[in-house]
Write an enzyme that holds these catalytic residues in place. Structure first.
Site: not given
Ligand code: GLN
Length: 549
Positions: A382, A508, A510
């Site tokens: 992310c 994600h 994970e």
């Molecule tokens: N802050 C980033 C976004 O909103 C990444 C979010 C995250 O790592 N879950 O896109």
């Protein structure tokens, strides 16, 4: 209709109620029952999505896009089932529902009160998952500690259900602590007695008492607890500290927690538990053949719970690769161009963690650059992927001010941009791009090699995305999009084919790693770290031999 098991906690918090609940669920599942677990949290936030990880650890996202308590992660990792919004309910959500109904006039002029209106709503939700025949057993973990003011309505709802449901359909398991006084060399039962007394005063009588302890409980101690707490001695269960949470189901099996529950629930058709896969995993976990060291770069690294699912995914992937994964926490705020090689020395792989806001991001970018330039396996999740894009934009494409508009709204090279549908949203809670989305993987890429499929789906939690107007430029220079959302064209996976292992994902992975279904990306990353380690060790020994000659 399903049967219901309630798990409450006493004496202190952090006794591992979630793990005990998940372990009991695992045993019942292994005996052939369809089991689910839900968590009722006493706080007023509608969900933990707006909570800082320092407050509440990681926010776990389910398939349906619910932002939930991290215990749901344990439930999924243990059971390999999907949970949903229905599996995590907070006081805030209960009140929100009741207040909305009141505004609609649904209470027909009645005074709306904690009992019965709030408790009715709690009970409705407690029974919900057991209603449609999907599950034989629903386990409900009540957050907080018995005696807290805020968990009282939940406990009251359990009291009512203990009376309203047939006796053989409800079990209450109470988890307590038996402290060991080193000076006196004695285990002390008094806190447990008090906690059970407090629970009994609310009208809830526990059927089983699970005792967290550092030392084994003698029969005498068990008898004493049984006597003072009004339960049978066989219902006093010892829960010794374990070397890994994945051992707890086997400890509970030995203590017959499942059998005592089934007895109370009048279940007679259970088969012997099938735990071969689980035991195979535990064996590999406990007896690894070698070790790899990976760096976890983030801004909450001092708090283990903030990256819970990532750490657990490493454990699953380590077992598959038969290596012990040692995780070195590297605080991104302290990484500079001058100290990066020293900070990342001895690592076999680098994972740049998810996150929000600008704190610590320059350190993350420097770490990505180091991994890219030194052939060190890199895995960005992310925000970690977004950092890889920014780094590549700045240092390879020469876009000096490449940035994400999350951190710099006025950059002239917004390589990471806010998603269109996010731009008009003002509210913070539950408004990100959440939950599962499909991703189409291009054949012949590292992502394809890892997943072995062109169609996958993974979970999301973000507001920003790769800006596709730069895609051609990036791909021509060697950072390619190997996975895209088939409907929106959003970039989901980016990788550098010329690098031994460099991959970033917008989602994600994970959140979907379980003991029985480890996340492919983590397995691939640890595999790459293992290779890197073997090379590193053999180069070191050649250097040593040359020195000796
Ligand atoms: N802050 C980033 C976004 O909103 C990444 C979010 C995250 O790592 N879950 O896109």
């Amino acid at each position: 209709m399903a049967k219901y098991i309630f798990v409450t906690g006493g004496v202190t918090s952090s006794l591992g109620k979630g793990i005990i609940a998940a372990s009991l669920a695992k045993l019942l599942q292994a005996r052939g029952f369809r089991v689910t677990i839900q968590k009722f949290d006493p706080y007023i936030n509608v969900d933990p999505g707006t909570l800082n990880p320092y407050e509440h650890g990681e926010c776990y996202v389910t398939e349906d896009g619910a932002e939930t308590d991290l215990d749901l992660g344990h439930y999924e990792r243990f059971l390999s089932i999907f949970t949903s919004q229905a599996n995590n309910v907070t006081t805030g959500r209960i009140y929100q529902t009741v207040i909305n109904k009141e505004r609609e006039g649904a209470f027909l002029g009645k005074t709306v009160q904690v009992v019965p209106h709030i408790t009715d709503e709690i009970k409705r939700r407690m029974l919900l998952l057991g209603k449609d025949g999907k599950y034989d057993i629903v386990i409900t973990e009540i957050g907080g500690t018995v005696g807290d003011i805020e968990s009282l309505p939940f406990i009251e709802a359990v009291r009512q259900l203990q009376w309203e449901l047939p006796e053989e359909d409800v079990v209450v398991v109470h988890l307590t602590l038996i402290p060991y006084l080193r000076a006196a060399k004695e285990l002390k039962t008094k806190p447990t007695q008090h906690s059970v007394k407090m629970l009994s005063e609310t009208g809830v009588h526990p059927d089983i008492i699970v005792c967290r302890t550092e030392e084994p409980l003698s029969n005498d101690i068990k008898r004493k607890i049984a006597l003072f707490c009004n339960v049978k001695q066989e219902a006093v269960i010892e829960a010794m500290d374990a070397s890994t949470i994945y051992e707890v189901p086997l400890l509970m099996l030995r203590e017959k927690l499942d059998i005592i529950c089934m007895k109370k629930l009048n279940i007679t058709n259970a088969k012997e538990p099938e735990l071969e896969k689980w035991k195979g995993f535990l064996d590999k976990l406990k007896y690894p053949k070698s070790k790899v060291t990976v760096g976890l770069i983030g801004k909450y690294v001092e708090l283990q719970d903030a990256y819970k699912s990532i750490l657990e995914s490493f454990i699953h992937a380590g077992a598959v690769n038969e290596v012990k994964v040692q995780v070195v926490n590297v605080h991104s705020e302290f990484i500079t161009k001058d100290n990066v090689s020293e900070k990342l020395e001895g690592l076999d792989g680098l994972l740049v963690a998810p996150g929000f806001g600008h704190r610590g991001i320059e350190g993350k970018i420097i770490a990505v650059q180091y991994a890219r330039e030194n052939g060190l396996p890199f895995f960005g999740i992310c925000l970690g992927m977004q950092m890889a894009v920014i780094e590549f934009g700045r240092n390879v494409l020469g876009l000096a001010d490449a940035h994400s508009t999350e951190m710099d709204a006025s950059t002239s090279n917004a390589v990471i941009n806010m998603m269109e549908e996010q731009k008009k949203i003002k509210l913070m809670g539950g408004t990100m791009r959440l939950g599962t989305y499909p991703c189409e993987i291009k054949e012949g890429t590292l992502a394809y090699e890892i997943y072995g499929s062109t169609h996958i789906s993974e979970r999301h939690r973000h507001r920003y995305e790769f800006n596709n107007s730069y895609l051609e430029q990036f791909e021509n220079a060697g950072l390619v999009a190997s996975g895209l959302n088939p409907d929106s064209g959003l970039v989901e996976i980016m990788e550098i084919p010329a690098h031994p292992f460099f991959i970033g994902v917008q989602y994600h992975p994970e959140l979907k790693s379980t003991v029985e279904r480890p996340a492919p990306l983590f397995v691939g990353f640890i595999g790459a770290a293992k290779k890197y380690n073997e090379k590193r060790v053999s180069q070191k020994s050649v250097a040593l031999q040359t020195e000796l000659i």
